[in-house]
Design a protein around this motif. Structure first.
Motif, mmCIF file in Angstrom:
data_model
loop_
_atom_site.group_PDB
_atom_site.id
_atom_site.type_symbol
_atom_site.label_atom_id
_atom_site.label_comp_id
_atom_site.label_asym_id
_atom_site.label_seq_id
_atom_site.Cartn_x
_atom_site.Cartn_y
_atom_site.Cartn_z
ATOM 1 N N ILE A 1 22.714 40.830 65.323
ATOM 2 C CA ILE A 1 23.606 41.675 66.119
ATOM 3 C C ILE A 1 25.055 41.483 65.658
ATOM 4 O O ILE A 1 25.823 42.446 65.576
ATOM 5 C CB ILE A 1 23.468 41.335 67.613
ATOM 6 C CG1 ILE A 1 22.047 41.619 68.108
ATOM 7 C CG2 ILE A 1 24.471 42.135 68.446
ATOM 8 C CD1 ILE A 1 21.618 43.065 68.000
ATOM 9 N N GLN A 2 25.414 40.247 65.338
ATOM 10 C CA GLN A 2 26.761 39.961 64.835
ATOM 11 C C GLN A 2 27.037 40.744 63.546
ATOM 12 O O GLN A 2 28.099 41.362 63.393
ATOM 13 C CB GLN A 2 26.892 38.460 64.577
ATOM 14 C CG GLN A 2 28.272 38.003 64.166
ATOM 15 C CD GLN A 2 28.304 36.517 63.860
ATOM 16 O OE1 GLN A 2 28.685 36.102 62.768
ATOM 17 N NE2 GLN A 2 27.901 35.703 64.833
ATOM 18 N N ILE B 1 27.552 44.598 64.280
ATOM 19 C CA ILE B 1 28.858 44.930 64.865
ATOM 20 C C ILE B 1 29.953 44.840 63.806
ATOM 21 O O ILE B 1 30.791 45.743 63.683
ATOM 22 C CB ILE B 1 29.159 43.996 66.051
ATOM 23 C CG1 ILE B 1 28.180 44.273 67.200
ATOM 24 C CG2 ILE B 1 30.602 44.172 66.532
ATOM 25 C CD1 ILE B 1 28.260 43.276 68.336
ATOM 26 N N THR C 1 28.943 45.429 76.831
ATOM 27 C CA THR C 1 29.729 44.485 76.039
ATOM 28 C C THR C 1 29.200 43.060 76.189
ATOM 29 O O THR C 1 29.067 42.321 75.206
ATOM 30 C CB THR C 1 31.204 44.536 76.460
ATOM 31 O OG1 THR C 1 31.721 45.842 76.218
ATOM 32 C CG2 THR C 1 32.032 43.529 75.682
ATOM 33 N N LEU D 1 25.876 42.524 74.259
ATOM 34 C CA LEU D 1 26.090 42.438 72.822
ATOM 35 C C LEU D 1 26.859 41.178 72.443
ATOM 36 O O LEU D 1 26.536 40.503 71.453
ATOM 37 C CB LEU D 1 26.838 43.680 72.326
ATOM 38 C CG LEU D 1 26.059 44.998 72.429
ATOM 39 C CD1 LEU D 1 26.962 46.176 72.074
ATOM 40 C CD2 LEU D 1 24.838 44.982 71.525
ATOM 41 N N ALA E 1 25.623 38.300 69.970
ATOM 42 C CA ALA E 1 26.368 38.168 68.721
ATOM 43 C C ALA E 1 27.020 36.801 68.579
ATOM 44 O O ALA E 1 27.248 36.332 67.452
ATOM 45 C CB ALA E 1 27.432 39.261 68.631
ATOM 46 N N HIS F 1 16.900 37.947 66.945
ATOM 47 C CA HIS F 1 17.762 38.963 66.343
ATOM 48 C C HIS F 1 16.938 39.856 65.421
ATOM 49 O O HIS F 1 17.147 41.079 65.379
ATOM 50 C CB HIS F 1 18.898 38.293 65.560
ATOM 51 C CG HIS F 1 19.969 37.732 66.428
ATOM 52 N ND1 HIS F 1 21.152 38.402 66.676
ATOM 53 C CD2 HIS F 1 20.040 36.582 67.139
ATOM 54 C CE1 HIS F 1 21.907 37.672 67.479
ATOM 55 N NE2 HIS F 1 21.247 36.563 67.778
ATOM 56 N N GLU G 1 18.096 49.139 76.529
ATOM 57 C CA GLU G 1 18.703 48.069 75.733
ATOM 58 C C GLU G 1 18.574 48.324 74.231
ATOM 59 O O GLU G 1 19.543 48.255 73.487
ATOM 60 C CB GLU G 1 18.028 46.740 76.093
ATOM 61 C CG GLU G 1 18.539 45.569 75.299
ATOM 62 C CD GLU G 1 19.477 44.703 76.093
ATOM 63 O OE1 GLU G 1 20.267 43.995 75.475
ATOM 64 O OE2 GLU G 1 19.404 44.717 77.325
ATOM 65 N N ILE H 1 21.167 49.443 71.014
ATOM 66 C CA ILE H 1 21.042 48.821 69.695
ATOM 67 C C ILE H 1 20.876 49.860 68.586
ATOM 68 O O ILE H 1 21.475 49.728 67.510
ATOM 69 C CB ILE H 1 19.872 47.826 69.672
ATOM 70 C CG1 ILE H 1 20.089 46.721 70.708
ATOM 71 C CG2 ILE H 1 19.695 47.231 68.280
ATOM 72 C CD1 ILE H 1 21.352 45.907 70.493
ATOM 73 N N LEU I 1 24.088 51.264 67.557
ATOM 74 C CA LEU I 1 24.848 50.204 66.894
ATOM 75 C C LEU I 1 24.435 50.083 65.434
ATOM 76 O O LEU I 1 25.266 49.857 64.554
ATOM 77 C CB LEU I 1 24.600 48.870 67.622
ATOM 78 C CG LEU I 1 25.304 47.646 67.043
ATOM 79 C CD1 LEU I 1 26.814 47.774 67.179
ATOM 80 C CD2 LEU I 1 24.809 46.376 67.726
#
Length: 520
Positions: free
Chosen positions: A3-4, A7, A68, A71, A75, A177, A211, A216, A219
């Motif tokens: 996820i990190q 983003i 926020t 995530l 992340a 992840h 979700e 996601i 994203l």
């Protein structure tokens, strides 16, 4: 990918692009702003002593900060634990105790309840008041600054989601992840999502559908998502028009609400140029009745794509292809980016057309159930195949069809009867809005069939008429022995009818004036 990574990819490449739109206050969060919040969140959590790998719960309705937090927690290496806001107190108390979270973010609507529930758990759990639009009221100094994010591995746990627990205690589904990203990518590929797409999220973020599919997936694709606080039938089409949405994800219950609105007042969608950007809608989380599916497309002129997903598979495993492919009504589609097959009772792959249990293998399949190795071993085999508990078959063109759940099968006189077949039959009657068949005890057959139905607005029909209708459609043996008219059907957070709960509640339902409907 983590996820990190997802983003930071878009923050560095297209930082000023909108990612999250809050229609109530007309605020937009860009990818760069989201990235900046990650560092701020990490600093605040560090200051509170909540380190990487620790569990943090969220008890909030939808909003910019709800998204926020989810995530940012993932992340920054923490494990996000979304709590079902409509669950009963006993279930939430169990989840809070079981999940090992020492911190809960709670919105004003749930703050008092969170305090009461955490007070019943033996360990100390802090509650952070959090406005869905303005964010947390931190215990620590506002000068906590920013912090470097720890390295996150794709196999680190990112999300701990609890199942609805309709057949026992809720089970905590551990998603890494890798699982979460794979679930999002399955959606992106099936629906050909791009950075030009904008989705409408009206499902709660404490459910896997919202979700993964509507948070996601955009994203990953670099698109954007419009997130109102809650679903509103009246505001639905207005939001799509005003926010220029290109797709939306709903559940069959919402589809029926929108159809009811269309029957009572024309929403002006079909052939309206204001809605020309809408490529498709998608339906998931429970079976979409064929009659409802066709009625929606006829009423609104928008392709509705039936899909299938589970919490344990990070949402979507099957989807119908997009137009110009002809919709395969009654099927949740074909597999995208994961393997799905049907197996018989002895574990062998079933022949095409033969009913068996659906099993799934892929990067999207969960790590296991939290603190429940027995349930994990029962559901996951040594090759990573997840046994879904769903019964169905695959046709010669690779499309899957679901006939029911193993635990919901009605076994009448030794014959297996899928409740969904009876549901579909009742829904073909013009007076029926919703229907759910289930097993009841019977001295002669072992089990017999009963059905609960909800009538459409201003419609009337008798139980005897429905019995005759079913006999003409599916024969006497599969016809419900009794039909109970109710005002609503109990549903889970995704809108899925809780069939087993109806059977458990039957005596109470028959005596409840608030539940039983007058069918005259």
């Amino acid at each position: 990918m983590t996820i990190q990574d997802a983003i930071r990819r878009w923050a560095s490449d297209s930082g000023d692009r909108a990612f999250l739109v809050s229609p109530e206050n007309n605020e937009t969060l860009t990818f760069l702003q989201l990235d900046e919040r990650l560092a701020q969140m990490a600093a605040q959590l560090d200051a509170m002593g909540i380190g990487a790998g620790e569990h943090v719960a969220i008890l909030m309705d939808n909003g910019q900060w709800t998204a926020t937090l989810l995530l940012a927690l993932m992340a920054s290496g923490r494990v996000a634990v979304p709590l079902n806001a409509i669950a009963g107190d006993s279930q939430l108390e169990y989840v809070l105790d079981h999940c090992d979270a020492d911190l809960v973010f709670a919105s004003p609507a749930h703050e008092e309840r969170a305090a009461q529930l955490t007070g019943r758990v033996e360990r100390s759990i802090r509650v952070i008041p959090t406005c869905p639009d303005r964010g947390p009221s931190w215990e620590t100094s506002a000068d906590a600054g920013t912090a470097s994010l720890p390295a996150v591995d794709p196999d680190d746990t990112a999300l701990l989601m609890y199942t609805s627990g309709t057949t026992g205690k809720p089970k905590g589904v551990m998603l890494s992840h890798r699982n979460v990203i794979a679930g999002g990518m399955n959606t992106v590929e099936a629906h050909t999502l791009s950075r030009e797409d904008r989705g409408l999220c009206v499902l709660p973020l404490y459910h896997i559908n919202a979700e993964i599919v509507t948070l996601i997936a955009p994203l990953i694709s670099g698109g954007s998502v419009v997130m109102p606080h809650r679903f509103s039938t009246r505001a639905f089409w207005e939001l799509i028009r005003e926010q220029h949405c290109t797709w939306f994800s709903v559940v069959p219950t919402i589809v029926t609400y929108l159809l009811e609105q269309a029957n009572n007042e024309d929403p002006g969608v079909r052939d309206n140029p204001d809605f020309s950007r809408v490529r498709f809608g998608r339906s998931a989380s429970s079976a979409l009745p064929v009659a409802t599916h066709k009625a929606f497309e006829e009423a609104f002129g928008i392709p509705l794509i039936e899909t299938m997903g589970l919490t344990e598979t990070a949402a979507q495993i099957l989807s119908n292809p997009l137009p110009p492919f002809q919709t395969r009504y009654g099927s949740p589609g074909v597999a995208y980016r994961n393997k799905v097959k049907v197996v018989t009772e002895n574990g062998e792959e079933a022949r095409r057309g033969e009913v068996g249990e659906l099993v799934v293998q892929g990067d999207n399949v969960m790590q296991g159930y939290y603190k429940n190795p027995e349930a994990t071993q029962e559901s996951l085999d040594e090759e990573g195949w997840f046994y879904t508990g769903d019964l169905g078959y695959q046709d010669d063109e690779d499309f899957f069809f679901i006939t029911g759940r193993l635990k919901e099968l009605i076994i009448k006189g030794g014959e297996n009867i899928a409740p969904r077949e009876i549901d579909e039959t009742l829904l073909r009657h013009p007076a029926i809005l919703e229907a759910a068949a289930f097993a009841i005890d019977d001295a002669h057959y072992g089990q017999d069939i009963m059905a609960s139905v909800v009538l459409k607005h201003n419609q009337e029909v008798s139980g005897e008429e429905l019995t005759e209708f079913c006999q003409g459609e599916i024969g006497k043996f599969k016809t419900p022995r009794e039909v109970l008219f109710v005002q609503w059907l109990p549903k889970g957070p995704s809108g899925k009818v809780q069939r087993l709960s109806i059977a458990d509640m039957l005596d109470d339902l028959k005596q409840s004036p608030d539940m039983v409907a007058d069918n005259r």
